[in-house]
Each structure stands twice: as structure tokens, then as C-alpha cells.
Design an enzyme around this catalytic site. Structure first.
Site, PDB file in Angstrom:
ATOM      1  N   CYS A   1       2.757   7.663   0.222  1.00 42.15           N
ATOM      2  CA  CYS A   1       2.854   6.986   1.782  1.00 42.15           C
ATOM      3  C   CYS A   1       3.826   5.904   1.688  1.00 42.15           C
ATOM      4  O   CYS A   1       4.793   5.890   2.697  1.00 42.15           O
ATOM      5  CB  CYS A   1       1.410   6.403   2.095  1.00 42.15           C
ATOM      6  SG  CYS A   1       0.722   5.483   0.655  1.00 42.15           S
TER       7      CYS A   1
ATOM      8  N   HIS B   1       1.386  -0.040   5.843  1.00 50.13           N
ATOM      9  CA  HIS B   1       2.227  -0.502   4.807  1.00 50.13           C
ATOM     10  C   HIS B   1       3.453  -0.993   5.312  1.00 50.13           C
ATOM     11  O   HIS B   1       4.147  -0.738   6.328  1.00 50.13           O
ATOM     12  CB  HIS B   1       2.561   0.816   3.867  1.00 50.13           C
ATOM     13  CG  HIS B   1       1.321   1.479   3.089  1.00 50.13           C
ATOM     14  ND1 HIS B   1      -0.022   0.756   3.099  1.00 50.13           N
ATOM     15  CD2 HIS B   1       1.352   2.153   2.133  1.00 50.13           C
ATOM     16  CE1 HIS B   1      -0.513   1.408   2.301  1.00 50.13           C
ATOM     17  NE2 HIS B   1       0.054   2.281   1.520  1.00 50.13           N
TER      18      HIS B   1
END
Length: 347
Positions: free
Chosen positions: A134, A246
Site C-alpha cells: 500500500c 497512509h
């Protein structure tokens, strides 16, 4: 006529996000099958305005399946991906199992989608395509246009990764620990090495012999495989008490001169990237604002005078979407749009 899709690991965070994204994007599917372990048989999941029941992976017949989207961890992928690929289905795997395999492409469609043509043209292939980590997915999406413009020489990445990247139990742990602080009910860590609530943890995954963690190595190896093996990369991966999204502070050294304005203009034209960069209080994106969004956001673009041809920037994305589920679905879409996917015949 649409496609038949199987989702392995459908009950997890990413699996459920895949179902949402397939419905949102009106993916041309005639049939979507949710697969999980035996303990989840019969569990109902949402797919658009429908409810579908989980079936058992162990005895599912993949004959006639066109795409298998996998998000059940490396162990399951190692056990099942080749078997599923042998039936003719294209496996798009979200685990770390196949990312570094020489015969498996690691793909972010906006960045290196062109590798799909060569892969699908092979007479012998595993029928497995890997989805990157990710953190890597959002990173290379922002870096590719700049690499094309001025060639990246060295990259320093510090990540601030949400707990959803570690799964639902990790999210539950953050929630329980946060509540516990206010009611004097301290909860010991189970999913993390230290308390995650009101804390940051400079460790994601296990430590390697050189002192880097496995997560940091993934960023290095995957960036090189997707973007350019010549790029020098170092990373520090940190877990933060954020549920979804994130963030990355990125310092880039280029081979050729590039200004902040040039970078900003280039990124504004890049597919999948949204620049939010006002030099004022609040003129940037945070994980809260990125959650639920498809774009990778870039902010705080500025020149770094401490190195020749240097830039610094801030990159944020919803890790469950572009970092995982969305990118997986986009790989399937790219295969169809490029005319590379032929429906698997059924018996």
C-alpha cells in the site's frame, strides 16, 4: 456479456473494499463470488444493493472464473494462486507472496500498465499479477511523472501508516486502547509491539539483519521493480494512531534540475494524482480527508537546498483503496480496456 469474479479473503478490510469498488465503478461483472475460510461460510456481505453469501475457498470450483482478486495473506496466496491461475483465471494478488517473483509483474496501471501486454502475450505464464504494498502504490504514482521529467537518483521516504494496514483486529486494538485511556482501563498490545493509542511505533513488520524492517525493504524493492532499479532508496516505516490513510514525507534527489513549480504543474496532469498545495495554514491534505477517496494527494511541494536538484513533498492516500482494493480492480480494468482479457470458457 460480463465477467465472473471471485474474491478470496472477502470478509477482510480489503476484500469488503473490493466489493464496494466493483459496485461503485460498475465493473462489467455478471457474477461476483465471495470466498473465505470455512468459519465464514454463509456470512452475508454487501455488493452494491445486493447481499451475497460467502462460500468456502477449500471446495470452490474456479472453472469459468475470469478474475480472482486475492487478499487473504501470503500464506493463502502461496497455497492457492498457482492452482487458481492454472484454471485460466487471472489472479490479481494483494499479498507480498508474488511481488518479487521474476515471472510475475508488479503493477500500478497508471505507472507501468504497459507491462501487461508483454505478460499476457507469453505462451507460458502463471496467470498471476501482483499488487504492490500500500505504501509503494501511492509513492510510485506520485514519483513516476517526476522521474520521467528529471530522473530520480535518490529517494528518502518516511511513512506514517494507519492501523488499517494491519487488519481489522489492529483497528479494534486502537479503538479499545483509546477508550481505555479515558476510563483507566489500559489495554496491553497484541497486534503491535507497543501501545498504539496516543503513540507512534517505528516498526512495521519484522526486523531484518541490516536493521531495516521488512516493510521498509518492501518499499525499496517494489519501487525499484516498478519504477527503475537504478534509484537509490532508503525508508523508515512508522505506524501511527490513524484508522485509515497512509502518509509519506518524501525527499527526492534528481539527476537534472527541477523546480517546485515544475513538479507541481507536472503532477497536476498526472493520472490518479491530485495536488492540494497552498502555502497557508491547512493548505494540504491529511489522512482524514483522504479516507474514502480514490486519488493520491500530493502537498507541501518544495525545493530542498541541501542537495543538488532536490525536492521534498507530502503524499497521502487511502491505503485500503489505492493502496490495495482500488489498484487491484484497476489492474482488471486495464486488462479489459487493453483488449488483453478473454473470457474463460465454461464446461
Amino acid at each position: 456479456m460480463g465477467y465472473k469474479i471471485a474474491i478470496v479473503g472477502a470478509t477482510g478490510n480489503v476484500g469488503q473494499e473490493m466489493l464496494r469498488i466493483l459496485a461503485e465503478r460498475d465493473f462489467p461483472a455478471d457474477e461476483v463470488v465471495a470466498l473465505a475460510s470455512s468459519r465464514s461460510i454463509g456470512r452475508e456481505l454487501s455488493y452494491g444493493d445486493r447481499r451475497i453469501k460467502c462460500l468456502n475457498l477449500e471446495n470452490f470450483d474456479f472453472t469459468g472464473t475470469d478474475f480472482c482478486l486475492m487478499s487473504a495473506g501470503a500464506k493463502i496466496s502461496r497455497q492457492w494462486a498457482e492452482k487458481i491461475g492454472a484454471t485460466g483465471a487471472i489472479v490479481i494478488d494483494n499479498s507480498s507472496c508474488w511481488r518479487y517473483h521474476a515471472d510475475v509483474p508488479l503493477v500500478v496501471p497508471e505507472v507501468n500498465g504497459g507491462v501487461l501486454e508483454a505478460y499476457m502475450a507469453r505462451k507460458k505464464r502463471l496467470n498471476i499479477i501482483a499488487n504492490p504494498n500500500c505504501s509503494t502504490a501511492q509513492l510510485v504514482l506520485a514519483l513516476k511523472p517526476l522521474h520521467d521529467l528529471a530522473t530520480i537518483r535518490r529517494l528518502v521516504v518516511s511513512t506514517y501508516q494507519s492501523v488499517s494496514g494491519a487488519g481489522k483486529q489492529a483497528m479494534d486494538e486502537l479503538w479499545a486502547q483509546t477508550k481505555g485511556v479515558f476510563v483507566n482501563d489500559r489495554r496491553p498490545p497484541h497486534n503491535f509491539p507497543k501501545q498504539i493509542a496516543f503513540n507512534v511505533i517505528p516498526q512495521i513488520d519484522v526486523f531484518m539483519e541490516d536493521g531495516y524492517t521488512r516493510e521498509e525493504w518492501k518499499i525499496l524493492a517494489e519501487t525499484k521493480k516498478i519504477l527503475d532499479p537504478k534509484i537509490l532508496v532508503t525508508a523508515t516505516a512508522v505506524r501511527v494512531p490513524v484508522f485509515v490513510g497512509h502518509s509519506e514525507a518524501v525527499n527526492i534527489e534528481f539527476e537534472r534540475p527541477i523546480s517546485a513549480d515544475q513538479a507541481r504543474d507536472t503532477l497536476r496532469e498526472a493520472p490518479g494524482v491530485l495536488v492540494i498545495d497552498k502555502r497557508e495554514s491547512g493548505g494540504y491534505i491529511t489522512p482524514v480527508e483522504a479516507a474514502g477517496e480514490d486519488a493520491t494527494f500530493v502537498s507541501r511541494i518544495r525545493e530542498d537546498a541541501t542537495v543538488e536538484n532536490g525536492l521534498a513533498m507530502w503524499i497521502v492516500a487511502d491505503n485500503l483503496r489505492k493502496g490495495a482494493a482500488l489498484n487491484t480492480v484497476q489492474i482488471a480494468e486495464a486488462l479489459i480496456e487493453r483488449g488483453l482479457m478473454r473470457k474463460t470458457p465454461t464446461n
